[in-house]
Design a protein around this motif. Structure first.
Motif, PDB file in Angstrom:
ATOM      1  N   GLY A 145      -1.873  -4.184  -6.064  1.00 37.46           N
ATOM      2  CA  GLY A 145      -0.469  -4.288  -6.464  1.00 37.46           C
ATOM      3  C   GLY A 145       0.469  -4.035  -5.297  1.00 37.46           C
ATOM      4  O   GLY A 145       1.433  -4.775  -5.076  1.00 37.46           O
ATOM      5  N   ALA A 146       0.163  -2.989  -4.512  1.00 36.34           N
ATOM      6  CA  ALA A 146       0.988  -2.677  -3.342  1.00 36.34           C
ATOM      7  C   ALA A 146       0.939  -3.805  -2.315  1.00 36.34           C
ATOM      8  O   ALA A 146       1.958  -4.182  -1.728  1.00 36.34           O
ATOM      9  CB  ALA A 146       0.515  -1.370  -2.713  1.00 36.34           C
ATOM     10  N   VAL A 186      -0.441  -3.051 -11.809  1.00 37.67           N
ATOM     11  CA  VAL A 186       0.986  -3.025 -12.155  1.00 37.67           C
ATOM     12  C   VAL A 186       1.644  -1.763 -11.590  1.00 37.67           C
ATOM     13  O   VAL A 186       2.763  -1.808 -11.058  1.00 37.67           O
ATOM     14  CB  VAL A 186       1.173  -3.107 -13.682  1.00 37.67           C
ATOM     15  CG1 VAL A 186       2.635  -2.894 -14.061  1.00 37.67           C
ATOM     16  CG2 VAL A 186       0.673  -4.444 -14.212  1.00 37.67           C
ATOM     17  N   ALA A 187       0.940  -0.627 -11.677  1.00 41.30           N
ATOM     18  CA  ALA A 187       1.489   0.628 -11.148  1.00 41.30           C
ATOM     19  C   ALA A 187       1.703   0.534  -9.638  1.00 41.30           C
ATOM     20  O   ALA A 187       2.747   0.960  -9.118  1.00 41.30           O
ATOM     21  CB  ALA A 187       0.553   1.789 -11.482  1.00 41.30           C
ATOM     22  N   GLY A 188       0.727  -0.025  -8.907  1.00 37.89           N
ATOM     23  CA  GLY A 188       0.870  -0.185  -7.458  1.00 37.89           C
ATOM     24  C   GLY A 188       2.049  -1.061  -7.103  1.00 37.89           C
ATOM     25  O   GLY A 188       2.799  -0.777  -6.157  1.00 37.89           O
ATOM     26  N   ALA A 189       2.237  -2.139  -7.880  1.00 42.66           N
ATOM     27  CA  ALA A 189       3.366  -3.036  -7.635  1.00 42.66           C
ATOM     28  C   ALA A 189       4.693  -2.318  -7.887  1.00 42.66           C
ATOM     29  O   ALA A 189       5.641  -2.421  -7.094  1.00 42.66           O
ATOM     30  CB  ALA A 189       3.254  -4.274  -8.524  1.00 42.66           C
ATOM     31  N   ILE A 190       4.768  -1.568  -8.977  1.00 44.17           N
ATOM     32  CA  ILE A 190       6.014  -0.871  -9.324  1.00 44.17           C
ATOM     33  C   ILE A 190       6.356   0.190  -8.277  1.00 44.17           C
ATOM     34  O   ILE A 190       7.511   0.305  -7.841  1.00 44.17           O
ATOM     35  CB  ILE A 190       5.902  -0.241 -10.727  1.00 44.17           C
ATOM     36  CG1 ILE A 190       5.879  -1.342 -11.797  1.00 44.17           C
ATOM     37  CG2 ILE A 190       7.049   0.728 -10.982  1.00 44.17           C
ATOM     38  CD1 ILE A 190       5.581  -0.833 -13.190  1.00 44.17           C
ATOM     39  N   PHE A 191       5.359   0.964  -7.854  1.00 42.48           N
ATOM     40  CA  PHE A 191       5.625   2.014  -6.870  1.00 42.48           C
ATOM     41  C   PHE A 191       6.069   1.412  -5.536  1.00 42.48           C
ATOM     42  O   PHE A 191       6.940   1.960  -4.856  1.00 42.48           O
ATOM     43  CB  PHE A 191       4.375   2.878  -6.683  1.00 42.48           C
ATOM     44  CG  PHE A 191       4.257   4.003  -7.681  1.00 42.48           C
ATOM     45  CD1 PHE A 191       4.201   5.315  -7.268  1.00 42.48           C
ATOM     46  CD2 PHE A 191       4.208   3.739  -9.045  1.00 42.48           C
ATOM     47  CE1 PHE A 191       4.097   6.355  -8.185  1.00 42.48           C
ATOM     48  CE2 PHE A 191       4.107   4.762  -9.975  1.00 42.48           C
ATOM     49  CZ  PHE A 191       4.051   6.076  -9.550  1.00 42.48           C
TER      50      PHE A 191
END
Length: 673
Positions: free
Chosen positions: A160-161, A82-87
């Motif tokens: 995520g990224a 989730v953090a990778g997607a948000i960033f």
């Protein structure tokens, strides 16, 4: 280790602060007259509306995948995902927001000369570049610290990224090419009106597409490559260096690359010149030289020898060589593009044939460079005696190639801003001298964009290879047996996937473009006086068509890229999946190079004719070249760039789910025993 992580976070924050200061400087510049601001408002409104709607779709996707990861892998990996997607989302959002305010200010600055216009356009691109690297290193350093260096968890950040990058590239690519094809075929070919003419209902959607495809999409693409390369180096470094030296070196090198990028950006931005290519080249050379020096210092300080330096230098040199080769095949200054322009005199068929031949030829030397980079980095780190160390060398080559990503993205993202500035100048009826400056900026931007695509392909190959090596280490694959029929089947299916993926994205552009063409024709037919300049086109309708088509069509290719490796691994086992990844990597890189370079060559052949060669604008050769450029648009801006993400996403999905595949995979293999 803690000190290096804090240093990495501090450097990431510095990059974001510099991006913010550049944002403030752009915002303070004049936005021109009321007509310019009105047109820029349409573009900004359409761009942000697309992003907001896209993120609503992606929110559901991220939530579903995070739940799956939490259930099968672990809650911490899901948090990283989730953090990778948000960033990744934040990087794209910041970059595109600034691009949509820099475009009109670039057009206004062009009233006062080339240097002023270049400064604004390049600053806008630099915000995107610094947001990518600042958020990338900040997110990874925090994840590394929170999860105590457990790379099995941190791979979730890369997944995520990668997931966001795929949808941003595919969705943005479908959007921009549907609008571009509709605007060109109906406006330029059928109606005979100039490019960026305000009478064309698709012209705003076309300019919006430059932002969502070539700024937000490209930024997400290189954010994913950047993060993936760092993760592969951290994973393999943890295996070969138990004391943490591998992670320390990786973070220190990435931090040095960001500092070098900032210095290169400052030099390029403030250089007074009438030649924008000279300024961009100067910034690139300064950044690359500083990274080389930093790599030599860090290699001898942390490892006590120059082995890591050789691997990093190999990656940097390969990236520069691929960029130069791409320029040779796609720039109007060289013979390949001129030959396509000459072939256009006999019609669209020979234009297409010649462009495809150039694309096919262009695969050879980049692959030779990639192979040379792999061999040099592998053996420089002692791969002959220690395979794990050699694989770490390949990962360092990928990090080296991507170390100046902040500068690379800045140079690449400046092009769409200049292109938008030209459109605003045309629609606002600014003096011809303004359009001459924006056209020159755009022309250089086309070359830098083609070089950026070549760079993205090369980095994708090395990054995917390094991630593949990490996957093999985790599942315990020392070799892959191509005489094993299961592995061979995986290889063939993997090699097929880029073609299927490319067909899906090309077809999506075709469907969306058909709707756009019909709408533009309808407006020309039904709005009184539109072609005479007395009617007002419905720009929003065309923006809505591109938005709806892009969001609808991007889902299936994205699901394919994620599901294929999981199905192969669970049904046929870790080695069959290894074969699939190898086949997808080899075929995907070749298809990406072919599509990117053929598309770029067709585009610049059209521009070469428009400069006065072979009859100039309106000639039969020009009409044929417009058809070639129209075919090349989805090649170079949709399907080709998406190949990079396909191979990396498949690999990192395999890496994240490697523990599950190693334990439970191959449920059908007993049928073959």
């Amino acid at each position: 280790m803690g000190n290096f992580l804090f240093l990495a976070m501090a450097i990431g924050l510095v990059a974001l602060i510099v991006a913010y200061l550049l944002d403030l400087a752009i915002s303070r510049a004049s936005a021109g007259n009321a007509r310019m601001q009105e047109i820029a408002g349409y573009i900004s409104e359409g761009s942000m509306a697309f992003l907001n709607r896209e993120y609503k779709y992606l929110f559901v996707f991220v939530a579903v995948v995070a739940a799956i990861i939490a259930g099968f892998i672990g809650f911490e990996t899901a948090v990283c995902f989730v953090a990778g997607a948000i960033f990744s989302i934040l990087a794209g959002y910041f970059g595109m927001r600034v691009a949509t305010i820099a475009n009109v200010r670039t057009a206004e600055a062009a009233r006062h000369g080339m240097s002023e216009a270049l400064k604004i356009a390049f600053s806008g691109g630099a915000v995107m570049g610094l947001a990518v690297v600042g958020l990338g290193i900040l997110g990874l350093a925090i994840a590394f610290m929170v999860f105590k260096g457990d790379t099995n968890i941190i791979t979730g950040f890369g997944l995520g990224a990668s997931s966001i990058a795929l949808f941003a590239r595919v969705g943005g690519g479908i959007y921009t090419k549907a609008a571009d094809v509709g605007a060109d075929l109906v406006g330029k070919v059928e109606a005979g009106i100039p490019e960026d003419d305000p009478r064309n209902p698709a012209v705003i959607a076309d300019n919006v597409g430059d932002n969502v495809g070539d700024v937000a999409g490209m930024g997400a693409d290189l954010f994913e490559s950047y993060v993936g390369a760092i993760i592969s180096a951290l994973t393999l470094g943890a295996i070969v260096y138990k004391g943490g030296e591998g992670a320390i070196f990786t973070f220190a090198l990435v931090a040095a690359g960001i500092v070098a990028s900032v210095i290169g950006i400052v030099f390029a931005r403030n250089m007074k010149t009438s030649n924008p290519q000279q300024a961009l080249n100067m910034g690139t050379y300064i950044g690359g030289t500083l990274v080389i020096a930093a790599a030599a210092y860090l290699s001898t300080t942390i490892f006590g020898d120059f082995k890591a330096f050789y691997a990093i230098a190999a990656g940097l040199v390969v990236g520069m060589m691929i960029g130069k080769i791409t320029e040779i095949y796609t720039s109007g200054d060289y013979g390949y593009v001129k030959k396509i322009a000459q072939q256009s005199e006999t019609g669209p068929a020979t234009t297409i044939i010649s462009g495809l031949a150039v694309g096919m030829y262009s695969t050879l030397w980049p692959m030779v460079c990639i192979c040379a980079g792999v061999l040099i980095s592998f053996f420089a780190m002692g791969g002959a005696q220690d395979v794990g160390m050699g694989l770490f060398g390949i990962a360092l080559a990928a990090v080296g190639m991507l170390s100046t990503t902040g500068l690379t993205v800045a140079v690449d993202a400046y092009g769409p801003i200049a292109d938008n500035a030209g459109g605003i100048a045309e629609m606002s009826e600014l003096p011809p001298s303004v359009r001459e400056i924006t056209d020159k900026l755009d022309s250089v931007g086309n070359t830098t964009a083609a070089i950026g695509k070549g760079f993205a392909i090369g980095s994708a190959a090395l990054t995917a290879l390094a991630l593949f090596a990490s996957y093999a280490q985790i599942v315990g694959l020392n070799t892959i047996d191509l005489l094993n029929p299961l592995t061979l089947v995986g290889l063939f299916i993997g090699a097929t996937l880029p073609f299927v993926f490319g067909a899906m994205t090309m077809e999506s552009v075709g469907k969306a473009a058909f709707e756009m063409i019909e709408e533009v024709r309808r407006q020309f037919r039904e709005i009184p006086g539109l072609l005479e300049g007395k009617g007002t086109p419905d720009y929003r309708k065309c923006v809505d068509i591109s938005t709806a088509a892009a969001l609808h069509e991007m889902m299936l290719p994205g699901i394919l890229a994620i599901a294929a490796p999981l199905v192969m691994g669970m049904l046929f086992g870790a080695e069959a999946l290894g074969g699939m990844l190898g086949g997808a990597l080899a075929a995907g890189v070749l298809v990406a190079i072919l599509m990117a370079n053929a598309g770029g060559a067709w585009d610049n052949a059209k521009k070469y004719i428009e400069s006065g060669a072979h009859g100039g604008k309106g000639s039969n050769a020009h009409k044929a070249a417009v058809v070639g450029d129209t075919v090349g648009d989805p090649f170079k801006d949709t399907s080709g760039p998406a190949m990079n993400i396909l191979v990396k996403l498949m690999t990192i999905v395999s890496l994240v789910f490697a523990p599950v595949i190693a334990q439970y995979g191959g449920v059908l293999t007993h049928l073959f025993k």
